[in-house]
Design a protein around this motif. Structure first.
Motif, PDB file in Angstrom:
ATOM      1  N   ASP A  11       0.859  -1.182   0.000  1.00 38.86           N
ATOM      2  CA  ASP A  11       0.000   0.000   0.000  1.00 38.86           C
ATOM      3  C   ASP A  11       0.894   1.231   0.000  1.00 38.86           C
ATOM      4  N   PRO A  12       0.984   1.954  -1.120  1.00 35.96           N
ATOM      5  CA  PRO A  12       1.908   3.092  -1.177  1.00 35.96           C
ATOM      6  C   PRO A  12       1.520   4.241  -0.252  1.00 35.96           C
ATOM      7  N   SER A  13       0.282   4.275   0.200  1.00 38.47           N
ATOM      8  CA  SER A  13      -0.118   5.362   1.103  1.00 38.47           C
ATOM      9  C   SER A  13       0.467   5.188   2.494  1.00 38.47           C
ATOM     10  N   ALA A  14       0.888   3.976   2.830  1.00 30.27           N
ATOM     11  CA  ALA A  14       1.408   3.691   4.168  1.00 30.27           C
ATOM     12  C   ALA A  14       2.931   3.798   4.257  1.00 30.27           C
ATOM     13  N   CYS A  15       3.597   4.029   3.156  1.00 34.04           N
ATOM     14  CA  CYS A  15       5.066   3.979   3.143  1.00 34.04           C
ATOM     15  C   CYS A  15       5.715   4.944   4.126  1.00 34.04           C
ATOM     16  N   LEU A  16       5.293   6.197   4.134  1.00 35.30           N
ATOM     17  CA  LEU A  16       5.911   7.172   5.035  1.00 35.30           C
ATOM     18  C   LEU A  16       5.805   6.731   6.495  1.00 35.30           C
ATOM     19  N   THR A  17       4.708   6.109   6.832  1.00 38.19           N
ATOM     20  CA  THR A  17       4.450   5.686   8.213  1.00 38.19           C
ATOM     21  C   THR A  17       5.519   4.728   8.727  1.00 38.19           C
ATOM     22  N   PHE A  18       6.073   3.914   7.847  1.00 37.30           N
ATOM     23  CA  PHE A  18       7.060   2.913   8.259  1.00 37.30           C
ATOM     24  C   PHE A  18       8.504   3.395   8.139  1.00 37.30           C
ATOM     25  N   MET A  19       8.687   4.596   7.642  1.00 37.76           N
ATOM     26  CA  MET A  19      10.052   5.096   7.442  1.00 37.76           C
ATOM     27  C   MET A  19      10.629   5.672   8.728  1.00 37.76           C
ATOM     28  N   THR A  20      11.938   5.714   8.769  1.00 35.13           N
ATOM     29  CA  THR A  20      12.629   6.406   9.853  1.00 35.13           C
ATOM     30  C   THR A  20      12.335   7.899   9.695  1.00 35.13           C
ATOM     31  N   SER A  21      12.675   8.684  10.693  1.00 31.28           N
ATOM     32  CA  SER A  21      12.438  10.129  10.567  1.00 31.28           C
ATOM     33  C   SER A  21      13.248  10.698   9.391  1.00 31.28           C
ATOM     34  N   LEU A  22      14.431  10.189   9.127  1.00 32.17           N
ATOM     35  CA  LEU A  22      15.220  10.653   7.986  1.00 32.17           C
ATOM     36  C   LEU A  22      14.537  10.289   6.670  1.00 32.17           C
ATOM     37  N   GLY A  23      14.055   9.065   6.571  1.00 28.22           N
ATOM     38  CA  GLY A  23      13.342   8.648   5.361  1.00 28.22           C
ATOM     39  C   GLY A  23      12.077   9.460   5.153  1.00 28.22           C
ATOM     40  N   MET A  24      11.347   9.678   6.230  1.00 28.37           N
ATOM     41  CA  MET A  24      10.112  10.472   6.169  1.00 28.37           C
ATOM     42  C   MET A  24      10.412  11.877   5.657  1.00 28.37           C
ATOM     43  N   LYS A  25      11.396  12.529   6.256  1.00 30.60           N
ATOM     44  CA  LYS A  25      11.721  13.909   5.863  1.00 30.60           C
ATOM     45  C   LYS A  25      12.204  13.968   4.414  1.00 30.60           C
ATOM     46  N   TYR A  26      12.893  12.922   3.969  1.00 31.99           N
ATOM     47  CA  TYR A  26      13.408  12.919   2.609  1.00 31.99           C
ATOM     48  C   TYR A  26      12.289  12.727   1.574  1.00 31.99           C
ATOM     49  N   TYR A  27      11.369  11.787   1.814  1.00 38.88           N
ATOM     50  CA  TYR A  27      10.339  11.462   0.821  1.00 38.88           C
ATOM     51  C   TYR A  27       9.043  12.250   0.978  1.00 38.88           C
ATOM     52  N   LEU A  28       8.873  12.973   2.066  1.00 42.50           N
ATOM     53  CA  LEU A  28       7.669  13.774   2.270  1.00 42.50           C
ATOM     54  C   LEU A  28       7.385  14.731   1.115  1.00 42.50           C
ATOM     55  N   PRO A  29       8.374  15.432   0.559  1.00 42.28           N
ATOM     56  CA  PRO A  29       8.051  16.352  -0.538  1.00 42.28           C
ATOM     57  C   PRO A  29       7.406  15.664  -1.741  1.00 42.28           C
ATOM     58  N   ALA A  30       7.807  14.446  -2.027  1.00 43.11           N
ATOM     59  CA  ALA A  30       7.198  13.711  -3.144  1.00 43.11           C
ATOM     60  C   ALA A  30       5.714  13.499  -2.884  1.00 43.11           C
ATOM     61  N   TYR A  31       5.391  13.090  -1.677  1.00 45.46           N
ATOM     62  CA  TYR A  31       3.992  12.845  -1.326  1.00 45.46           C
ATOM     63  C   TYR A  31       3.185  14.139  -1.344  1.00 45.46           C
ATOM     64  N   LEU A  32       3.780  15.221  -0.885  1.00 46.49           N
ATOM     65  CA  LEU A  32       3.092  16.512  -0.916  1.00 46.49           C
ATOM     66  C   LEU A  32       2.763  16.902  -2.356  1.00 46.49           C
ATOM     67  N   LEU A  33       3.736  16.781  -3.241  1.00 47.18           N
ATOM     68  CA  LEU A  33       3.518  17.169  -4.632  1.00 47.18           C
ATOM     69  C   LEU A  33       2.547  16.232  -5.346  1.00 47.18           C
ATOM     70  N   LEU A  34       2.607  14.961  -5.027  1.00 48.62           N
ATOM     71  CA  LEU A  34       1.638  14.036  -5.624  1.00 48.62           C
ATOM     72  C   LEU A  34       0.219  14.430  -5.227  1.00 48.62           C
ATOM     73  N   ALA A  35       0.028  14.822  -3.966  1.00 45.86           N
ATOM     74  CA  ALA A  35      -1.302  15.218  -3.503  1.00 45.86           C
ATOM     75  C   ALA A  35      -1.744  16.538  -4.121  1.00 45.86           C
ATOM     76  N   VAL A  36      -0.840  17.481  -4.223  1.00 44.80           N
ATOM     77  CA  VAL A  36      -1.180  18.786  -4.813  1.00 44.80           C
ATOM     78  C   VAL A  36      -1.527  18.627  -6.289  1.00 44.80           C
ATOM     79  N   GLU A  37      -0.747  17.844  -7.002  1.00 42.61           N
ATOM     80  CA  GLU A  37      -0.890  17.780  -8.454  1.00 42.61           C
ATOM     81  C   GLU A  37      -1.808  16.672  -8.957  1.00 42.61           C
ATOM     82  N   ASN A  38      -2.044  15.665  -8.143  1.00 42.53           N
ATOM     83  CA  ASN A  38      -2.849  14.504  -8.583  1.00 42.53           C
ATOM     84  C   ASN A  38      -3.820  14.060  -7.496  1.00 42.53           C
TER      85      ASN A  38
END
Length: 166
Positions: free
Chosen positions: A68-95
């Motif tokens: 489930d790609p919507s759950a990915c951030l939840t399982f990441m370390t804080s470093l992983g979360m901070k790194y990939y958060l912008p992708a999720y933000l832009l996906l939500a804004v644009e799609n």
């Protein structure tokens, strides 16, 4: 036609803000993205390993990721979360609508991510990054009528300071 131009312009402005705030730095090593031996986190680690945040797409997440790609951030370390958060933000804004649960539930998940700072560490974002997160949430609230994005903004204001709220 003008409404579409305005919408496109607003999306581009949010994208520019997110890209400037989070910059295009190399992805963290796999062990810094996810630190777990359980199956779902290991799938996340394998999928995201070596992927820069700005190359992630809805198609890729839905076609190539096995969970489930919507759950990915939840399982990441804080470093992983901070790194990939912008992708999720832009996906939500644009799609927003095309992204289904991945984009439609991001606002709800953001409330948790910010509230549970001891786990996700988003308070460590710099002010420019926090402003970009708030701008994305504000766009999602105003453009798509996502009331959970409005609630996320209220929580941002409570946890990060009023300048990041509605």
């Amino acid at each position: 036609m003008r409404d579409n131009d305005l919408l496109g312009s607003r999306k581009r402005a949010v994208r520019a803000m997110v890209e400037a705030a989070f910059r295009k730095e190399s992805a963290p090593s796999a062990g810094h993205i996810v630190d777990s031996v359980y199956p779902e986190p290991m799938q996340i680690r394998e999928y995201f390993s070596g992927k820069d945040w700005w190359v992630l797409t809805l198609k890729g997440l839905y076609d190539d990721y096995v969970g489930d790609p919507s759950a990915c951030l939840t399982f990441m370390t804080s470093l992983g979360m901070k790194y990939y958060l912008p992708a999720y933000l832009l996906l939500a804004v644009e799609n927003y609508y095309e992204g289904d649960v991945l984009t439609l539930e991001l606002s709800s998940r953001m409330r948790t991510y910010v509230r549970e700072d001891d786990m996700y560490g988003l308070s460590a974002l710099n002010d420019e990054q926090k402003k970009a997160v708030a701008a994305a949430m504000r766009f999602i609230w105003q453009e798509y009528g996502d009331e959970e994005a409005e609630e996320a903004l209220e929580i941002l204001g409570q946890c990060w300071g009023k300048k990041f709220s509605c």
